[in-house]
Design a protein around this motif. Structure first.
Motif, short mmCIF file in Angstrom:
data_model
loop_
_atom_site.label_atom_id
_atom_site.label_comp_id
_atom_site.label_asym_id
_atom_site.label_seq_id
_atom_site.Cartn_x
_atom_site.Cartn_y
_atom_site.Cartn_z
N THR A 1 0.83 -1.20 0.00
CA THR A 1 0.00 0.00 0.00
C THR A 1 0.87 1.26 0.00
OG1 THR A 1 -1.80 -1.16 1.11
CG2 THR A 1 -1.81 1.22 1.26
N GLN B 1 -7.57 -0.07 -0.42
CA GLN B 1 -7.68 -1.32 0.32
C GLN B 1 -8.94 -1.32 1.19
OE1 GLN B 1 -4.05 -2.27 2.25
NE2 GLN B 1 -4.83 -4.07 3.28
N ASP C 1 -5.97 -1.66 -5.11
CA ASP C 1 -5.40 -2.18 -3.87
C ASP C 1 -6.35 -3.22 -3.28
OD1 ASP C 1 -3.89 -2.65 -1.64
OD2 ASP C 1 -3.64 -0.55 -1.08
N GLU C 2 -5.99 -4.47 -3.43
CA GLU C 2 -6.78 -5.61 -2.95
C GLU C 2 -8.24 -5.55 -3.42
OE1 GLU C 2 -6.00 -6.87 0.98
OE2 GLU C 2 -3.88 -6.32 0.88
#
Ligand SMILES: Nc1ncnc2c1ncn2[C@@H]1O[C@H](COP(=O)(O)OP(=O)(O)OP(=O)(O)O)[C@@H](O)[C@H]1O
Ligand SMILES: [Mg+2]
Lengths: 288, 347
Positions: free
Chosen positions: A62, A104, A196-197
């Motif tokens: 991240t 995320q 992000d994810e």
């Protein structure tokens, strides 16, 4: 000189990209007090590719995204986007140039509807000024109507979120929120999409939907994708290129298969105690 | 019961007033606003003007505090800037009122932007304190720049003129105040149909992710300050045409708190909320005063005894509404509407 070679190459290949790379991270380091979140990380993202960054928790994935999108200022190194260094370029300008990302832990605007959240994505490309806005005539009205039509036809249909367009995002399930965040990023007309994810916390069906969307984004929109993901199945299935980080350092990069088999990658996950999970995920990845 | 509405195109879907019933009520309201000075006495016109001025200023503050999330206690001081500009233009230049009001708004917007400069670094209470400091400085300027502002004795200005007629009585100035306020309200509502308004809300909700969407924080925070104080400046100009005596004490800090309270009681981040909040905050003390007036013939000491009680009741009502509905009067209104739409079914 080395730098000159790079410049010449960039003139020869592709529009505004260096050697066909949309993005390159060159020797980036970042630290918070004593914590070295990133140490001399270098890799590049080929135009039209899906590149994944993997690594155990706290590896710096991240932080890497934050350095790329302009939140964090790396203490050393350079981020190049579309052939230009963006080191001194503030986050909003990077967004305007075509860097879009999702977060995320989802960063939607809770006080707004799905539609308004998506519209926000286009912000930097609209021209309406305060005076147009107060009177809502001419440019303001025209832009809003065009934007709405385009979002309906290209994004809402594509991501299958017709049924929730008027709902407040706060009321949506986690999976749908992730999808709306992707929709907002697409509204930014991105050249690169940083995810992000994208499937964290999703069930199998939602994960499969998201995988399909990511592939379609690349195929139909021609957008380059850089994603961070823990779901090894997804990473192995989708990626053209995988970068593995551990303790802020890049331990290896290459084709998914190569990275998966790399002993340092296995021991990184071993060290973090995640190896059982990793094995399971690898297996799932092969099965899927 | 109303089932739902079907829209033919995106334009209709994005309209400010989307149902026929809503538009019907809007016409009724418009007619009432036009007829008001004809059918009511000067006292009611006076109250109407006061409410409208407060609605204009509260709406401005709502753009900044309710929609952009920047707490300001400078609204009254910005009104002061507008009021002084109008008075000076009226006394020294004699330009038409519409131009004066515009310049009052622009002048206040400029001052507001300067005051908003710290907003990139400081938020919440700290920003509120910074705006208080700005108010104190402005008050100092009003009181001490004697050649221009007339110092503590202030300025006394001539009335506005419309087609050669002097607008002296509340029922007359109303014809400036009402249309200008209505215009400002439509402007505010329109703002939130576009990228500008969305950017404000984005900054309020999460300023970090707003940046990633390409929203330049400083620029939009300053723009919000500018628009908000433009509203304050115009409202201050209207105030000047209404009272015609402007002194440094006309725009105390208490007045800024009044506007902030109106935004909170009405509903942060809702145009309707700002309107309802301003009406509530202006009218409740008046109604309580009237009630005291009603009992005075039967109880001569009522004024002395009940005046402090009146203020306490006012404060109590504010607290009651905040506990009863933290989202403000606008939310209560929405609930009532929903009830009638779904009636006779339970929600
Ligand atoms: N703002 C910050 N301040 C201080 N330390 C930070 C900050 N952001 C990240 N770190 C530290 O940097 C390291 C890398 O964190 P980062 O969030 O980038 O990891 P990650 O790879 O994304 O992990 P995860 O898989 O859990 O999301 C961690 O040690 C973290 O504690
Ligand atoms: Mg992370």
């Amino acid at each position: 000189m080395h730098t000159q070679e790079v410049t010449q190459d960039s003139l020869a290949v592709g529009q505004g990209t260096t050697e066909g790379n949309v993005l390159s991270v060159e020797g980036v380091s970042l630290s918070f007090g004593g914590v070295h979140a990133l140490r001399d990380v270098s890799f590049s993202v080929k135009e039209g590719s899906i590149t994944s960054v993997i690594g155990p928790n706290g590896a710096g994935k991240t932080s890497l995204f934050n350095s790329i999108s302009g939140f964090y200022k790396p203490s050393a190194g350079e981020v190049r986007f579309l052939g230009e260094s963006v080191n001194g370029v503030p986050a909003p300008e990077r967004a305007r140039r075509g860097m879009a990302r999702t977060f995320q832990n989802i960063a939607l605007f809770k006080g707004m509807t799905v539609l308004d959240n998506i519209k926000l994505g286009r912000h930097a490309h609209l021209k309406t000024n305060a005076l147009d806005a107060l009177f809502y005539m001419g440019r303001a009205r025209r832009e809003e109507m065009e934007l709405r039509a385009e979002i309906e036809e290209r994004i809402i249909d594509f991501l299958e979120i017709d049924h929730i367009r008027k709902q407040s995002v706060a009321a949506l399930s986690y999976g749908l929120q992730k999808r709306v965040e992707l929709a907002r990023a697409l509204a930014m007309q991105p050249k690169i999409l940083l995810l992000d994810e994208p499937v964290a916390g999703m069930n199998r069906e939602e994960t499969e939907d998201m995988a399909r969307f990511i592939l379609d984004v690349r195929e139909e929109w021609g957008v380059t994708v850089l994603m961070v993901e823990h779901d090894m199945g997804l990473v192995m299935d989708l990626s053209d290129h995988v970068v593995c980080l551990n303790f802020g350092q890049m331990i290896t990069q290459g084709l998914p298969k190569e990275v998966q088999a790399h002993p340092d990658v296995i021991s990184a996950y071993l060290g973090s105690g995640d190896v059982a999970a990793l094995r399971r995920q690898f297996k799932e990845g092969k099965g899927a | 019961m109303r089932i739902g509405t079907v829209k033919e195109n995106y334009g209709a879907d994005a309209a400010l007033f989307d149902t026929r019933v809503q538009r019907g009520w809007l016409v009724v309201l418009a007619v009432a606003l036009v007829l008001l000075p004809f059918v009511s006495g000067q006292y009611v016109s006076y109250l109407a003007c006061l409410v409208l001025i407060n609605v204009a200023s509260t709406t401005g503050l709502n753009i900044l505090t309710g929609f952009t999330g920047l707490v300001s206690l400078g609204q009254a001081a910005f009104m002061g800037v507008g009021a002084y500009i109008v008075a000076l233009l009226e006394m020294k230049v004699g330009t038409p009122f519409i131009l004066n009001l515009l310049l009052a708004g622009l002048g206040a917007a400029l001052v507001g932007m300067v005051v908003g400069l710290p907003s990139l670094r400081v938020k919440g209470l700290y920003l509120a304190i910074a705006t208080i400091a700005a108010s104190v400085i402005l008050h100092f300027v009003f009181a001490n720049w004697t050649e221009v502002t007339g110092g503590v004795s202030g300025l006394t200005m001539p009335p506005a003129t419309l087609f050669g007629m002097e607008l002296n009585q509340p029922g007359e100035v109303y014809w400036i105040i009402m249309p200008v306020t209505v215009l400002l309200l439509f402007g505010a509502a329109n703002l939130f149909r576009t990228r500008i308004g969305r950017a404000f809300i984005a900054i309020r909700d999460r300023d970090i992710s707003a940046e990633v969407l390409g929203i330049d924080l400083l620029r939009y925070k300053l723009l919000s300050f500018a628009i908000s104080s433009f509203y304050a400046g115009v409202a201050g100009g209207l105030w000047a045409y209404f009272f015609r005596v402007i002194t440094p004490e006309s725009f105390p800090l208490m007045m800024s708190i009044f506007f902030l309270a109106a935004v909170i009681v009405g509903g942060m981040g809702s145009i309707l909320g700002g309107i309802l909040g301003a009406i509530f905050m202006t009218m409740v003390p008046e109604v309580l005063k009237m009630l005291v007036g009603v009992v005075t013939p039967f109880w001569p000491e009522a004024v002395a005894v009940l005046s402090p009680v009146r203020i306490m009741v006012f404060g109590g009502l504010i607290i009651f509404f905040l506990i009863f509905e933290p989202e403000g009067l606008a939310e209560i209104w929405r609930k009532i509407r929903r009830f009638f739409h779904l009636w006779p079914f339970k929600t």
